[in-house]
Design a protein around this motif. Structure first.
Motif, mmCIF file in Angstrom:
data_model
loop_
_atom_site.group_PDB
_atom_site.id
_atom_site.type_symbol
_atom_site.label_atom_id
_atom_site.label_comp_id
_atom_site.label_asym_id
_atom_site.label_seq_id
_atom_site.Cartn_x
_atom_site.Cartn_y
_atom_site.Cartn_z
ATOM 1 N N GLU A 143 4.543 -2.622 -11.536
ATOM 2 C CA GLU A 143 3.359 -3.120 -10.832
ATOM 3 C C GLU A 143 3.601 -2.916 -9.345
ATOM 4 O O GLU A 143 4.626 -3.356 -8.802
ATOM 5 N N VAL A 144 2.683 -2.223 -8.688
ATOM 6 C CA VAL A 144 2.800 -1.945 -7.255
ATOM 7 C C VAL A 144 1.827 -2.865 -6.530
ATOM 8 O O VAL A 144 0.636 -2.898 -6.857
ATOM 9 N N ARG A 145 2.332 -3.606 -5.554
ATOM 10 C CA ARG A 145 1.495 -4.539 -4.808
ATOM 11 C C ARG A 145 1.640 -4.289 -3.320
ATOM 12 O O ARG A 145 2.749 -4.240 -2.784
ATOM 13 N N TYR A 146 0.494 -4.156 -2.657
ATOM 14 C CA TYR A 146 0.453 -4.024 -1.207
ATOM 15 C C TYR A 146 -0.455 -5.120 -0.677
ATOM 16 O O TYR A 146 -1.531 -5.370 -1.236
ATOM 17 N N ARG A 147 -0.018 -5.758 0.372
ATOM 18 C CA ARG A 147 -0.845 -6.764 1.021
ATOM 19 C C ARG A 147 -0.845 -6.486 2.519
ATOM 20 O O ARG A 147 0.200 -6.210 3.113
ATOM 21 N N GLN A 148 -2.023 -6.569 3.087
ATOM 22 C CA GLN A 148 -2.172 -6.371 4.536
ATOM 23 C C GLN A 148 -1.490 -7.503 5.300
ATOM 24 O O GLN A 148 -0.855 -7.290 6.311
ATOM 25 N N HIS A 149 -1.620 -8.717 4.772
ATOM 26 C CA HIS A 149 -1.069 -9.897 5.435
ATOM 27 C C HIS A 149 -0.180 -10.659 4.456
ATOM 28 O O HIS A 149 -0.445 -10.664 3.262
ATOM 29 N N GLN A 184 0.056 -13.839 4.276
ATOM 30 C CA GLN A 184 -0.426 -15.197 3.980
ATOM 31 C C GLN A 184 -0.571 -15.386 2.478
ATOM 32 O O GLN A 184 -0.720 -14.444 1.738
ATOM 33 N N TRP A 185 -0.513 -16.603 2.029
ATOM 34 C CA TRP A 185 -0.530 -16.956 0.609
ATOM 35 C C TRP A 185 0.640 -16.336 -0.143
ATOM 36 O O TRP A 185 0.565 -16.036 -1.314
ATOM 37 N N GLY A 186 1.750 -16.098 0.540
ATOM 38 C CA GLY A 186 2.956 -15.652 -0.128
ATOM 39 C C GLY A 186 3.155 -14.153 -0.195
ATOM 40 O O GLY A 186 4.163 -13.685 -0.674
ATOM 41 N N GLY A 187 2.204 -13.368 0.268
ATOM 42 C CA GLY A 187 2.376 -11.926 0.304
ATOM 43 C C GLY A 187 2.212 -11.260 -1.050
ATOM 44 O O GLY A 187 1.669 -11.826 -2.005
ATOM 45 N N ALA A 188 2.710 -10.042 -1.135
ATOM 46 C CA ALA A 188 2.488 -9.185 -2.305
ATOM 47 C C ALA A 188 3.103 -9.751 -3.580
ATOM 48 O O ALA A 188 2.467 -9.751 -4.636
ATOM 49 N N LEU A 189 4.313 -10.228 -3.506
ATOM 50 C CA LEU A 189 4.984 -10.716 -4.714
ATOM 51 C C LEU A 189 4.291 -11.958 -5.274
ATOM 52 O O LEU A 189 4.083 -12.069 -6.484
ATOM 53 N N ALA A 190 3.882 -12.851 -4.407
ATOM 54 C CA ALA A 190 3.222 -14.082 -4.864
ATOM 55 C C ALA A 190 1.872 -13.803 -5.523
ATOM 56 O O ALA A 190 1.354 -14.649 -6.249
ATOM 57 N N SER A 191 1.319 -12.625 -5.293
ATOM 58 C CA SER A 191 0.020 -12.293 -5.895
ATOM 59 C C SER A 191 0.133 -11.993 -7.389
ATOM 60 O O SER A 191 -0.877 -11.852 -8.064
ATOM 61 N N ILE A 192 1.343 -11.922 -7.908
ATOM 62 C CA ILE A 192 1.534 -11.681 -9.341
ATOM 63 C C ILE A 192 1.789 -13.034 -10.006
ATOM 64 O O ILE A 192 2.919 -13.450 -10.199
ATOM 65 N N ASP A 193 0.700 -13.686 -10.320
ATOM 66 C CA ASP A 193 0.784 -15.012 -10.921
ATOM 67 C C ASP A 193 0.923 -14.891 -12.440
ATOM 68 O O ASP A 193 1.006 -13.795 -12.995
ATOM 69 N N VAL A 234 8.590 -4.754 -10.165
ATOM 70 C CA VAL A 234 7.530 -4.906 -9.180
ATOM 71 C C VAL A 234 7.989 -4.227 -7.897
ATOM 72 O O VAL A 234 9.134 -4.400 -7.468
ATOM 73 N N VAL A 235 7.090 -3.442 -7.305
ATOM 74 C CA VAL A 235 7.343 -2.845 -5.998
ATOM 75 C C VAL A 235 6.325 -3.452 -5.047
ATOM 76 O O VAL A 235 5.116 -3.403 -5.302
ATOM 77 N N THR A 236 6.818 -4.071 -3.981
ATOM 78 C CA THR A 236 5.925 -4.694 -3.008
ATOM 79 C C THR A 236 6.068 -4.030 -1.649
ATOM 80 O O THR A 236 7.136 -3.536 -1.287
ATOM 81 N N MET A 237 4.952 -4.049 -0.943
ATOM 82 C CA MET A 237 4.898 -3.577 0.437
ATOM 83 C C MET A 237 3.863 -4.422 1.152
ATOM 84 O O MET A 237 2.886 -4.847 0.539
ATOM 85 N N ASP A 238 4.097 -4.659 2.435
ATOM 86 C CA ASP A 238 3.039 -5.261 3.236
ATOM 87 C C ASP A 238 3.112 -4.692 4.645
ATOM 88 O O ASP A 238 4.087 -4.044 5.007
ATOM 89 N N LEU A 270 11.830 -4.756 -6.998
ATOM 90 C CA LEU A 270 12.426 -5.843 -7.766
ATOM 91 C C LEU A 270 12.548 -5.397 -9.213
ATOM 92 O O LEU A 270 11.546 -5.316 -9.933
ATOM 93 N N ARG A 271 13.772 -5.095 -9.630
ATOM 94 C CA ARG A 271 14.011 -4.700 -11.013
ATOM 95 C C ARG A 271 13.975 -5.929 -11.908
ATOM 96 O O ARG A 271 14.460 -6.984 -11.519
ATOM 97 N N ASN A 272 13.403 -5.759 -13.082
ATOM 98 C CA ASN A 272 13.356 -6.844 -14.064
ATOM 99 C C ASN A 272 12.767 -8.111 -13.413
ATOM 100 O O ASN A 272 13.332 -9.202 -13.535
ATOM 101 N N ALA A 273 11.630 -7.946 -12.772
ATOM 102 C CA ALA A 273 10.993 -9.023 -12.016
ATOM 103 C C ALA A 273 10.555 -10.181 -12.899
ATOM 104 O O ALA A 273 10.531 -11.322 -12.460
#
Length: 121
Positions: free
Chosen positions: A54-60, A62-71, A101-105, A114-117
């Motif tokens: 799962e690739v997550r990019y967040r501009q900001h 806030q609210w925990g960033g890219a990783l926190a968006s994977i609820d 999970v691969v995150t970027m912001d 993050l392997r085996n997230a």
């Protein structure tokens, strides 16, 4: 110059993640694989392990960033899509699997892999 759409920014993030993972020796099996249960950004092979990325990019951040968006709900959708992938692609059904999970912001110029997230339990 017009601002880039969030969809285009997401595709750019997926491209960067794919390039990085391939440089680490992973091999692409599928990209943007979709079914009625959801979509898998990248499905890759790491040795004999099938890796659902799962690739997550967040501009900001806030609210925990890219990783926190994977609820929990998002994780469940990814697990169901992965199960469907393995049912459709029976060649990989008996291989070990993991979820990365691969995150970027925009505040951090580096990619975080993050392997085996999380697991499918």
């Amino acid at each position: 110059m017009p601002e880039r759409s969030s969809q285009q920014t997401g595709k750019d993030a997926e491209r960067l993640a794919l390039r990085h993972l391939e440089q680490q020796g992973l091999r692409l099996l599928a990209q943007n694989w979709a079914c009625r249960r959801g979509e898998l950004d990248l499905v890759m092979l790491d040795g004999d392990t099938v890796v659902f990325v799962e690739v997550r990019y967040r501009q900001h951040a806030q609210w925990g960033g890219a990783l926190a968006s994977i609820d929990g709900r998002k994780r469940q959708k990814l697990i169901l899509a992965a199960q469907h992938f393995l049912q459709q692609q029976t060649r990989w059904a008996n291989h070990p699997c993991r979820f990365d999970v691969v995150t970027m912001d925009s505040t951090t110029p580096r990619l975080n892999w993050l392997r085996n997230a999380f697991d499918s339990q």
